[in-house]
Design a protein around this motif. Structure first.
Motif, short mmCIF file in Angstrom:
data_model
loop_
_atom_site.label_atom_id
_atom_site.label_comp_id
_atom_site.label_asym_id
_atom_site.label_seq_id
_atom_site.Cartn_x
_atom_site.Cartn_y
_atom_site.Cartn_z
N ASP A 37 13.02 33.30 63.27
CA ASP A 37 14.06 32.82 64.17
C ASP A 37 15.33 33.65 64.02
OD1 ASP A 37 12.41 30.85 65.13
OD2 ASP A 37 13.24 29.27 63.85
N PHE A 40 14.86 36.98 65.65
CA PHE A 40 14.90 36.85 67.11
C PHE A 40 16.34 36.75 67.60
CE2 PHE A 40 15.07 34.14 70.89
CZ PHE A 40 14.35 34.92 71.77
N VAL A 41 17.15 35.93 66.93
CA VAL A 41 18.55 35.76 67.35
C VAL A 41 19.32 37.07 67.19
CG1 VAL A 41 20.71 34.59 66.76
CG2 VAL A 41 18.59 33.27 66.93
N THR A 43 18.13 40.13 67.18
CA THR A 43 17.64 41.09 68.18
C THR A 43 18.21 40.77 69.56
OG1 THR A 43 15.61 41.37 66.91
CG2 THR A 43 15.56 42.08 69.20
N THR A 44 18.24 39.48 69.89
CA THR A 44 18.78 39.08 71.20
C THR A 44 20.25 39.44 71.32
OG1 THR A 44 17.21 37.24 71.26
CG2 THR A 44 19.10 37.12 72.76
N ILE A 45 21.03 39.19 70.27
CA ILE A 45 22.45 39.54 70.29
C ILE A 45 22.62 41.05 70.41
CG2 ILE A 45 24.55 39.59 68.88
CD1 ILE A 45 23.72 36.80 67.86
N VAL A 47 20.57 43.22 71.80
CA VAL A 47 20.21 43.66 73.15
C VAL A 47 21.33 43.36 74.13
CG1 VAL A 47 18.64 43.17 75.08
CG2 VAL A 47 17.72 43.58 72.79
N PHE A 48 21.91 42.15 74.03
CA PHE A 48 23.01 41.82 74.94
C PHE A 48 24.23 42.70 74.68
CE2 PHE A 48 20.67 37.94 75.98
CZ PHE A 48 20.91 37.88 77.35
#
Length: 61
Positions: A37, A40-41, A43-45, A47-48
């Motif tokens: 988790d 994932f968080v 990586t998401t940050i 990418v944004f």
């Protein structure tokens, strides 16, 4: 129909565990899910943030 092969692992009740090491392995499993988790968080940050930098660069053109 044929015989159904049973698993070699001992079965667990809904209430307790059949082995003493189950809480420890359960802790490691939860820790692995938590790390997934977190990855994932992060990586998401990332990418944004990358998309924001690209958008900011495009607006300067």
């Amino acid at each position: 129909m044929g015989d159904v092969k049973t698993s070699q692992r001992p079965r667990r009740d809904a209430v307790g565990s059949s082995s003493a090491s189950w809480p420890i392995s359960n802790f490691h499993f939860i820790q692995e899910l938590t790390m997934a988790d977190v990855a994932f968080v992060v990586t998401t940050i990332a990418v944004f943030a990358l998309v924001a930098l690209i958008a900011k660069g495009v607006t300067k053109l």
